[in-house]
Design an enzyme around this catalytic site. Structure first.
Site, mmCIF file in Angstrom:
data_model
loop_
_atom_site.group_PDB
_atom_site.id
_atom_site.type_symbol
_atom_site.label_atom_id
_atom_site.label_comp_id
_atom_site.label_asym_id
_atom_site.label_seq_id
_atom_site.Cartn_x
_atom_site.Cartn_y
_atom_site.Cartn_z
ATOM 1 C CG HIS A 144 -1.959 -1.453 1.069
ATOM 2 N ND1 HIS A 144 -1.788 -2.384 0.349
ATOM 3 C CD2 HIS A 144 -3.574 -0.665 1.262
ATOM 4 C CE1 HIS A 144 -3.161 -2.275 0.184
ATOM 5 N NE2 HIS A 144 -4.138 -1.932 -0.056
ATOM 6 N NE ARG A 399 -6.549 -6.146 -2.441
ATOM 7 C CZ ARG A 399 -6.809 -4.800 -2.367
ATOM 8 N NH1 ARG A 399 -7.232 -4.737 -1.502
ATOM 9 N NH2 ARG A 399 -6.171 -3.306 -1.948
ATOM 10 C CD GLU A 513 -12.987 -3.213 -0.252
ATOM 11 O OE1 GLU A 513 -11.471 -2.480 0.465
ATOM 12 O OE2 GLU A 513 -12.467 -4.420 -1.485
ATOM 13 N NE ARG A 588 -6.888 -2.665 12.757
ATOM 14 C CZ ARG A 588 -8.139 -3.471 14.008
ATOM 15 N NH1 ARG A 588 -7.775 -4.454 13.771
ATOM 16 N NH2 ARG A 588 -8.597 -2.156 14.283
ATOM 17 N NE ARG A 720 -7.746 1.368 -4.354
ATOM 18 C CZ ARG A 720 -7.743 -0.052 -4.558
ATOM 19 N NH1 ARG A 720 -7.863 -0.288 -5.619
ATOM 20 N NH2 ARG A 720 -8.312 -0.907 -3.891
HETATM 21 P P1 PGA Z 1 -7.050 -0.743 -0.283
HETATM 22 O O1 PGA Z 1 -6.748 -0.658 1.240
HETATM 23 O O2 PGA Z 1 -7.908 0.598 -1.241
HETATM 24 O O3 PGA Z 1 -6.102 -1.218 -0.919
HETATM 25 O O4 PGA Z 1 -8.934 -1.706 -0.690
HETATM 26 C C1 PGA Z 1 -7.148 0.367 1.663
HETATM 27 C C2 PGA Z 1 -6.102 1.124 3.035
HETATM 28 O O5 PGA Z 1 -5.364 0.170 3.190
HETATM 29 O O6 PGA Z 1 -6.700 2.442 3.629
#
Ligand code: PGA
Length: 885
Positions: A144, A399, A513, A588, A720
């Protein structure tokens, strides 16, 4: 906070500040040094008097030319990074002394305290041992894009931390201290002369290599070191020893596997990363085995071992030479695969068991001939590594977003003239998928791949499944479906794997989510469990992933938190009923708005029964560095996970009372309403985000390989969660963390103040919500947010919204303090308050500069100097906040 205990921290901050000053003088000249010093003084004094230094700072900054602005920004940003080093170092120091920052939730209770607690609660040592023996903690390193600091600089900062450690040693002589300070200055100089901004976007392979570097430089040491410390604690508590190579922690990764919204992660990339991981593992084991070869020169050996080696003066070495050669072959083979070269011949390791076998034979032999002490040395560490990392180093997850799978199946049904899968109802979809899953005949043949139906997107999904088919299951973890909504989403991925000829399918893990998807999680899984075929497939265990940040973005922090809690509770119940072990995978982020919280708080606030000795958690971006970047800190954090998982399993929090649940329902209703009223319904919100926060500017920062939006354009929904939180963090409104929660607390305090207080005192889930809210509010600053607004817009609509947001924030703070009875935020957490206060005089100028630079840049065509300066302010503020978003 205890003055003396933290004196060394203040001393380090002072020392680093002084050295930075001398580097500035030498490199940028007296004039710049004076400017920086004056700005700093003004900021310190004004903050000290409770004022915002805005007017005075403007006077100082306005006359500066662009080049000087850049240097000033760099100086402040550097200092914030140095403050982080000092703080990190101080945590290490306290941990060594088994002390903690008083009132600091980051230093949770350790294993020792948990074992004492268990004893007090009369939990039998055998039971503790059993839970430990079955414990499974899997930490998933994601790619991330939240780490702003370049690796080059991270290395230098680590070296500075090591030098501080040296200076701290009681036997450090004055000469040595002088030498260490000189080295410190050198590092600082080289950091100052290094561009702090990454100019090029990393590729997914670069990202994967960073993950490998964390293992090589830290976790490879941390696992055996941490396990030794844990072993000592267990012995101290009178727990029977666990097997010598017991390791309850595993690592998995998303780097090079997570293709959700990231077109740069292709099947080819995934294959390359898997091979690179095995290359790295072979290389690391080779180093271990070389060391063992040097050490294990003894000749006394068991018959079992001699039967393998034949008579020899150095039987262990004989055996180890063969292991070494095979590891070398493995490394060579992987190298050839990575480079697309001809594959060399020679026996290689294809499973961890193959490597485990000779090493455990040596271990048994040493123990049998009375050399257990030797077996308990390096060899034990290697065996533990093998248990923790295997020969694949990590387990790579895949994923992909649910709609991509549906599109692929749709292409197949249209190719077969069966109609359009996408248009079928859920029941029909499930029926089709099941029939095909159970059927023995292949669904498609090569002609499909040649047909017009197999678009690039569809081919990519199938190619990924082919990579899964060609790799053994050892290096692969979970196949995660983001934005999972329905049961057919899960079955679709099972079928796609079948189509690609996967023999050992990856477990399919739905990621729920959004608020609705979390609320429906029970129904979705219930429907699947009603299918005998499915039940049979998951009888050994099911994993379900809970998405924290997207749900918070969708429904606000409080609404999301309650939905996550309820979903986990319902899932725990249904899997228990079916007797199928459930692992909850917590997605998280580091920051609070994305579900981040200290380990113990995070685990103890889960519904009772949901932890059950098994947990999987993501670790991301800068948190990987903070928590696992250095071996001793990593060992500590691993212990924290083990301790907290043990505690949450054996001493779970009590069931929430019915009136608490009812109150939570009311609170969330108010919260979701208030949050969406602004985020979804206020027509000015998107424009406010783009104008007053650096959201647009952030996407120019070369943070990670994936784009900031799922689709170009669009409003908040396509953005995002990371840049969403990041943007509000930079200008200190921190909106995603509190919007809606304040309104909820106000309602609660009006209608049921006593219930609310009891909840915040007795219910770990709610306590955590309150504590996290308090921490994030302490980082918010309406006055800073106002600077941005004043400098960046004169649109009355945006100003109207700004006034409203700030007033909502103020009311949230007021409601929280009414609930906690604390006059000012973080009265109960002096460390955090101190750490924010120390940083304010450095972040203030950076905020002011950032707003100024954003304004200037928006009116110019292109300006590399200003652009750089802006990027420096972003990185600096992120360092100051200790997270990006
Ligand atoms: P994702 O993760 O956008 O890859 O689902 C979001 C995050 O960790 O805040």
């Amino acid at each position: 906070m205890d003055q003396d205990q933290n004196a060394p921290l203040r001393e380090d901050v002072r020392l680093l500040g002084e050295e930075l000053g001398s580097v500035l003088r030498g490199q940028a000249g007296e004039a710049l040094f004076d400017t920086v010093e004056t700005i700093r003084q003004v900021a310190v004094e004004s903050r000290g008097q409770g004022e915002m230094p805005v007017g005075k700072l403007r006077e100082l900054l306005d006359p500066l030319d662009d080049e000087t602005l850049l240097e000033v920004a760099r100086a402040f940003s550097q200092f914030l990074n140095l403050a982080n080093i000092a703080e990190l170092r101080h945590r290490e120091r306290l941990r060594r002394q088994h002390e903690r920052f008083p009132g600091d939730p980051d230093t949770d209770r350790g294993l020792r305290q948990v074992l004492e607690e268990l004893k007090k609660s009369n939990v039998a040592p055998e039971q503790v041992r059993q839970v430990l023996a079955d414990l499974s903690v899997e930490l998933v390193l994601t790619a991330h894009p939240t780490e702003v600091t370049r690796r080059t600089l991270i290395r230098k900062y680590d070296q500075m931390a090591d030098l501080l450690t040296g200076l701290d040693r009681p036997d450090c002589t004055p000469e040595e201290a002088e030498r260490l300070r000189r080295l410190l200055r050198e590092q600082m100089l080289s950091a100052w002369c290094t561009d702090e901004i990454r100019r090029e976007r990393p590729t997914p392979v670069d990202e994967a290599k960073w993950g490998f570097a964390t293992i090589e430089q830290s976790l490879w040491q941390a696992i055996p070191q941490g396990m030794r410390e844990i072993e000592d604690e267990l012995a101290l508590a009178g727990i029977e020893p666990l097997p010598a190579d017991w390791v309850p922690i595993r690592f998995a990764s998303w780097m090079g596997g997570d293709r959700d919204g990231n077109p740069n992660v292709t099947a080819k990339v995934t294959r390359r990363v898997l091979n690179l991981a095995r290359w790295m593992a072979a290389d690391l084991y080779l180093r271990d085995v070389e060391n063992l070869l040097a050490d294990l020169s003894m000749h006394r050996a068991s018959e079992e071992l001699l039967a393998h080696t034949g008579p020899s003066h150095e039987p262990y070495r004989l055996l180890l030479r063969a292991v070494r050669d095979r590891l070398r072959n493995t490394r060579e083979l992987m190298e050839a695969r990575v480079n697309g070269a001809a594959e060399p011949k020679g026996e290689v390791y294809t499973s961890s068991d193959e490597l485990y076998e000779p090493l455990s034979l040596i271990d048994r032999s040493l123990r049998e001939v009375g050399l257990a002490a030797i077996a308990g040395g390096q060899l034990k560490d290697t065996l533990r590594r093998l248990n923790g990392f295997g020969i694949t180093l990590l387990k790579l997850d895949i994923r992909q977003e649910s709609t991509r799978h549906a599109t692929a199946i749709d292409a197949v049904t249209r190719f077969l003239d069966l109609g359009s899968y996408a248009e079928w109802g859920e029941k029909v979809k499930q029926k089709f998928l099941l029939e095909e899953l159970e059927s023995r005949r292949p669904l498609i043949n090569g002609a499909f791949y040649q047909s017009e139906f197999c678009t690039d997107e569809v081919r990519e999904v199938l190619d990924t499944c082919k990579v899964i088919a060609e790799q053994g299951s050892e290096g692969l973890g979970a196949y995660v479906i983001s934005m999972a909504r329905t049961s057919s989403d899960v079955l679709a991925v099972m079928l796609l794997q079948k189509i690609a000829g996967v023999r050992e399918p990856m477990r399919v893990v739905p990621l729920f989510e959004t608020l609705d998807d979390l609320n429906n999680a029970f129904d979705t899984m219930h429907a699947l469990l009603e299918i005998p075929f499915y039940r049979e497939r998951v009888k050994a265990g099911q994993e379900v992933m809970i998405g924290y940040s997207d749900s918070a973005k969708d429904a606000g922090f409080l609404g999301a938190a309650w939905a996550q809690f309820r979903a986990q509770e319902a899932l725990t119940r249904i899997f228990k009923e079916h007797g199928i072990p459930l692992t909850l995978f917590h997605g998280r982020g580091g920051s609070i708005s994305r579900g981040g919280s200290p380990t113990r708080m995070a685990l103890m606030s889960q519904p009772p029964g949901s932890v059950a000795g098994r947990i999987r958690v993501t670790e991301q971006g800068e948190m990987i560095r903070f928590k696992y970047g250095r071996p001793s800190v990593a060992a500590y954090n691993l212990e924290q996970y083990i301790a907290a998982t043990l505690e949450a399993t054996l001493l779970p929090p009590a069931e929430p009372r019915p009136e608490w649940r009812a109150e939570m329902d009311r609170l969330t209703q108010a919260s979701v309403g208030a949050y969406r009223e602004v985020v979804r319904d206020d027509p000015a919100l998107v424009s406010y985000l783009r104008t007053v926060t650096p959201e647009t500017e952030l996407s120019r920062l070369a943070l990670g390989s994936r784009p900031a939006r799922r689709k170009p354009g669009g409003g908040v929904e396509t953005l995002r969660a990371i840049p969403w939180v990041f943007a509000w963090t930079q200008m200190r409104l921190m909106l995603p963390a509190w919007l809606g929660t304040g309104a909820a607390l106000e309602t609660g305090l009006e209608n049921a103040p006593d219930t609310l207080r009891t909840m915040s005192e007795q219910w770990p889930f709610f306590q955590t919500v309150v504590d996290m809210l308090e921490m994030v509010l302490a980082k918010s600053d309406t006055r800073v947010a106002l600077w941005y607004e004043e400098r960046l817009t004169d649109d009355p609509e945006l100003q109207r919204l700004g006034v409203e947001l700030r007033s909502r924030l103020d009311r949230t703070v007021a409601a929280l303090s009414e609930l906690t009875g604390r006059e000012s935020l973080l009265d109960n957490n002096p460390v955090m308050r101190w750490s924010i206060r120390v940083r304010d005089p450095y972040t203030d100028p950076l905020h002011l500069l950032q707003a100024e630079l954003m304004a200037r840049l928006r009116t110019r065509e292109e300006d590399p100097v200003l652009e750089s300066a802006l990027m420096v302010t972003i990185a600096g503020i992120a360092a100051g906040m200790r997270n990006t978003g």
